[in-house]
Motif scaffolding. Sequence first.
Motif, PDB file in Angstrom:
ATOM      1  N   ALA A   1       2.079   3.628  -9.888  1.00 16.33           N
ATOM      2  CA  ALA A   1       1.698   4.955 -10.014  1.00 16.33           C
ATOM      3  C   ALA A   1       2.599   5.674 -10.701  1.00 16.33           C
ATOM      4  CB  ALA A   1       0.878   5.571  -8.888  1.00 16.33           C
ATOM      5  N   ALA A   2       3.907   5.944 -10.369  1.00 13.82           N
ATOM      6  CA  ALA A   2       4.679   6.582 -10.818  1.00 13.82           C
ATOM      7  C   ALA A   2       4.918   6.132 -12.457  1.00 13.82           C
ATOM      8  CB  ALA A   2       6.105   6.615  -9.929  1.00 13.82           C
ATOM      9  N   ASP A   3       5.112   4.985 -12.696  1.00 13.78           N
ATOM     10  CA  ASP A   3       5.384   4.397 -14.039  1.00 13.78           C
ATOM     11  C   ASP A   3       4.178   4.785 -14.812  1.00 13.78           C
ATOM     12  OD1 ASP A   3       7.799   3.484 -13.092  1.00 13.78           O
ATOM     13  OD2 ASP A   3       7.163   1.316 -12.783  1.00 13.78           O
ATOM     14  N   ALA A   4       3.073   4.393 -14.362  1.00 12.99           N
ATOM     15  CA  ALA A   4       1.478   4.662 -14.976  1.00 12.99           C
ATOM     16  C   ALA A   4       1.415   6.206 -15.353  1.00 12.99           C
ATOM     17  CB  ALA A   4       0.513   4.149 -14.418  1.00 12.99           C
ATOM     18  N   THR A   5       1.653   6.962 -14.527  1.00  9.82           N
ATOM     19  CA  THR A   5       1.342   8.495 -14.457  1.00  9.82           C
ATOM     20  C   THR A   5       2.498   8.943 -15.674  1.00  9.82           C
ATOM     21  OG1 THR A   5       0.729   8.825 -12.354  1.00  9.82           O
ATOM     22  CG2 THR A   5       1.385  10.541 -13.497  1.00  9.82           C
TER      23      THR A   5
ATOM     24  N   GLN B   1       1.089   8.230 -19.112  1.00  5.47           N
ATOM     25  CA  GLN B   1       0.384   9.042 -19.245  1.00  5.47           C
ATOM     26  C   GLN B   1       0.862  10.509 -19.897  1.00  5.47           C
ATOM     27  OE1 GLN B   1      -2.932   7.705 -19.914  1.00  5.47           O
ATOM     28  NE2 GLN B   1      -1.681   5.982 -19.197  1.00  5.47           N
ATOM     29  N   ILE B   2       1.614  11.058 -19.120  1.00  3.22           N
ATOM     30  CA  ILE B   2       2.280  12.326 -19.413  1.00  3.22           C
ATOM     31  C   ILE B   2       3.213  12.333 -20.758  1.00  3.22           C
ATOM     32  CG2 ILE B   2       3.907  14.118 -18.615  1.00  3.22           C
ATOM     33  CD1 ILE B   2       3.316  13.477 -15.728  1.00  3.22           C
ATOM     34  N   ASP B   3       3.947  11.267 -20.869  1.00  5.11           N
ATOM     35  CA  ASP B   3       4.625  11.175 -22.212  1.00  5.11           C
ATOM     36  C   ASP B   3       3.684  11.047 -23.336  1.00  5.11           C
ATOM     37  OD1 ASP B   3       7.064  11.088 -20.825  1.00  5.11           O
ATOM     38  OD2 ASP B   3       7.329   8.892 -20.949  1.00  5.11           O
ATOM     39  N   THR B   4       2.438  10.275 -23.244  1.00  9.43           N
ATOM     40  CA  THR B   4       1.484  10.306 -24.113  1.00  9.43           C
ATOM     41  C   THR B   4       1.081  11.636 -24.629  1.00  9.43           C
ATOM     42  OG1 THR B   4       0.768   7.946 -23.624  1.00  9.43           O
ATOM     43  CG2 THR B   4      -0.733   9.407 -24.691  1.00  9.43           C
ATOM     44  N   LEU B   5       0.618  12.459 -23.558  1.00  9.40           N
ATOM     45  CA  LEU B   5      -0.062  13.674 -23.864  1.00  9.40           C
ATOM     46  C   LEU B   5       1.036  14.589 -24.574  1.00  9.40           C
ATOM     47  CD1 LEU B   5      -1.881  14.799 -20.602  1.00  9.40           C
ATOM     48  CD2 LEU B   5      -2.795  14.533 -22.887  1.00  9.40           C
TER      49      LEU B   5
ATOM     50  N   VAL C   1       0.909  -1.248  -0.024  1.00 10.22           N
ATOM     51  CA  VAL C   1       0.088   0.035   0.020  1.00 10.22           C
ATOM     52  C   VAL C   1       0.899   1.202  -0.040  1.00 10.22           C
ATOM     53  CG1 VAL C   1      -1.427   1.380   1.386  1.00 10.22           C
ATOM     54  CG2 VAL C   1      -2.080  -1.217   1.198  1.00 10.22           C
ATOM     55  N   LEU C   2       1.953   1.388   0.853  1.00 13.78           N
ATOM     56  CA  LEU C   2       2.704   2.552   0.954  1.00 13.78           C
ATOM     57  C   LEU C   2       3.594   2.638  -0.049  1.00 13.78           C
ATOM     58  CD1 LEU C   2       3.235   2.673   4.995  1.00 13.78           C
ATOM     59  CD2 LEU C   2       1.631   3.872   3.487  1.00 13.78           C
ATOM     60  N   PHE C   3       4.109   1.578  -0.621  1.00 12.95           N
ATOM     61  CA  PHE C   3       5.518   1.555  -1.439  1.00 12.95           C
ATOM     62  C   PHE C   3       5.048   1.212  -2.976  1.00 12.95           C
ATOM     63  CE2 PHE C   3       9.191  -0.316  -3.413  1.00 12.95           C
ATOM     64  CZ  PHE C   3      10.036   0.996  -3.587  1.00 12.95           C
ATOM     65  N   TRP C   4       4.595  -0.116  -2.896  1.00  8.90           N
ATOM     66  CA  TRP C   4       4.505  -0.596  -4.282  1.00  8.90           C
ATOM     67  C   TRP C   4       3.511   0.037  -5.276  1.00  8.90           C
ATOM     68  CZ3 TRP C   4       7.645  -2.517  -7.568  1.00  8.90           C
ATOM     69  CH2 TRP C   4       7.113  -3.172  -8.811  1.00  8.90           C
ATOM     70  N   THR C   5       2.250   0.455  -4.545  1.00  8.98           N
ATOM     71  CA  THR C   5       1.116   1.245  -5.122  1.00  8.98           C
ATOM     72  C   THR C   5       1.990   2.577  -5.983  1.00  8.98           C
ATOM     73  OG1 THR C   5       0.229   2.348  -3.519  1.00  8.98           O
ATOM     74  CG2 THR C   5      -0.643   0.198  -4.013  1.00  8.98           C
ATOM     75  N   GLY C   6       2.623   3.227  -5.029  1.00 10.45           N
ATOM     76  CA  GLY C   6       3.243   4.592  -5.611  1.00 10.45           C
ATOM     77  C   GLY C   6       4.207   4.360  -6.718  1.00 10.45           C
ATOM     78  N   VAL C   7       5.196   3.193  -6.535  1.00 12.66           N
ATOM     79  CA  VAL C   7       5.852   2.856  -7.740  1.00 12.66           C
ATOM     80  C   VAL C   7       5.083   2.533  -9.098  1.00 12.66           C
ATOM     81  CG1 VAL C   7       7.401   1.201  -8.781  1.00 12.66           C
ATOM     82  CG2 VAL C   7       7.614   1.749  -6.242  1.00 12.66           C
TER      83      VAL C   7
ATOM     84  N   ARG D   1      -6.579  10.421  -2.359  1.00 14.39           N
ATOM     85  CA  ARG D   1      -5.702  11.084  -1.418  1.00 14.39           C
ATOM     86  C   ARG D   1      -4.647  10.167  -0.883  1.00 14.39           C
ATOM     87  NH1 ARG D   1      -8.236  13.601   3.499  1.00 14.39           N
ATOM     88  NH2 ARG D   1      -6.551  14.546   4.724  1.00 14.39           N
ATOM     89  N   ARG D   2      -4.576   8.783  -0.608  1.00 13.41           N
ATOM     90  CA  ARG D   2      -3.333   8.132  -0.377  1.00 13.41           C
ATOM     91  C   ARG D   2      -3.486   6.989  -1.368  1.00 13.41           C
ATOM     92  NH1 ARG D   2       0.897   9.703   2.425  1.00 13.41           N
ATOM     93  NH2 ARG D   2       0.405  10.747   4.512  1.00 13.41           N
ATOM     94  N   THR D   3      -2.200   6.191  -1.593  1.00 15.90           N
ATOM     95  CA  THR D   3      -1.929   5.181  -2.657  1.00 15.90           C
ATOM     96  C   THR D   3      -1.832   5.728  -3.780  1.00 15.90           C
ATOM     97  OG1 THR D   3      -4.240   4.275  -2.746  1.00 15.90           O
ATOM     98  CG2 THR D   3      -3.157   3.677  -0.901  1.00 15.90           C
ATOM     99  N   TYR D   4      -1.452   4.915  -4.719  1.00 15.46           N
ATOM    100  CA  TYR D   4      -1.001   5.242  -6.025  1.00 15.46           C
ATOM    101  C   TYR D   4      -0.698   6.764  -6.386  1.00 15.46           C
ATOM    102  CZ  TYR D   4      -3.170   1.047  -7.014  1.00 15.46           C
ATOM    103  OH  TYR D   4      -3.487  -0.350  -6.877  1.00 15.46           O
ATOM    104  N   GLY D   5       0.436   6.897  -5.566  1.00 13.14           N
ATOM    105  CA  GLY D   5       1.048   8.344  -5.878  1.00 13.14           C
ATOM    106  C   GLY D   5       0.521   9.425  -4.805  1.00 13.14           C
ATOM    107  N   ASP D   6      -0.336   9.224  -4.045  1.00 17.92           N
ATOM    108  CA  ASP D   6      -0.869  10.277  -3.143  1.00 17.92           C
ATOM    109  C   ASP D   6      -1.005  11.571  -3.780  1.00 17.92           C
ATOM    110  OD1 ASP D   6      -0.269   7.965  -1.278  1.00 17.92           O
ATOM    111  OD2 ASP D   6       1.453   9.179  -0.527  1.00 17.92           O
ATOM    112  N   PRO D   7      -1.771  11.681  -4.792  1.00 18.11           N
ATOM    113  CA  PRO D   7      -1.864  13.071  -5.637  1.00 18.11           C
ATOM    114  C   PRO D   7      -2.605  14.226  -4.954  1.00 18.11           C
ATOM    115  CG  PRO D   7      -3.395  11.342  -6.639  1.00 18.11           C
ATOM    116  CD  PRO D   7      -2.341  10.966  -5.762  1.00 18.11           C
ATOM    117  N   PHE D   8      -3.536  13.861  -4.118  1.00 10.77           N
ATOM    118  CA  PHE D   8      -4.473  14.872  -3.048  1.00 10.77           C
ATOM    119  C   PHE D   8      -4.018  14.602  -1.547  1.00 10.77           C
ATOM    120  CE2 PHE D   8      -7.744  15.539  -6.620  1.00 10.77           C
ATOM    121  CZ  PHE D   8      -6.864  16.493  -7.235  1.00 10.77           C
TER     122      PHE D   8
END
Length: 232
Positions: free
Chosen positions: A36-40, A43-47, A28-34, A132-139
Amino acid sequence: MSVRLIVRTFSEFCITVGALIVLFVVYVLFWTGVKAADATEGQIDTLRNQWAQGTVSAPAPHTSPTAAAPPAPAAYRDGKPFAMLYIPRFGKGWEWPVLENTEVRTLQKGLGHYTGTARLGTRGNFAVAGHRRTYGDPFKDFPKLRRGDAVVLTDGTTWFTYRIDKKPYRTVPSDIGVIDPVPRKSGFDGTGRYLTLTTCDPEWGSSHRLIAWAHLDATQPVTDGKPAAFHS
């Protein structure tokens, strides 16, 4: 069965359960962030590639009343990125892609636009959800938002600067009126060009939602450089 065997079996069971809990917390704390970072980043590169190739249509020029109406803009593609969102209050490097829909798998790649709410910069309510939390904690820092804070978006041709109207409002998940064209409880009076941000509350739960409302304050072409909100 001897007492010693019972104690040993119970101890091994506790160790196993403890190890599983630790692994879950790491996930939850680490791997979802990893992930999310790759996935995000993808998406940014695609845009950015789309924008560099000029595949995003520029706003239609002003036409005379007798001219043919310009074609309607293409619908946002389900599950695909179409804009970048920046909140200077959250730090210099805070940037997230906005994708179409708010499904679980979409929010694992970035922020999600509520399908059916307004398009970016148009009349109505452009509504966006994020973890709010997990997957990079954007908010993660959502409660820090205050009146006057800038929320800046771009679709590759235009910068849209919205301004937060009040500190975040807490409500329940069933309160869908917060993303109405004129969102209930927002204090907005009549039709306008609004933005709604939503996330979970409390920080590690989802029993409630935090809502932030903003109004469109300014627009400018991307060719004019970044808006003043980035420098204030």
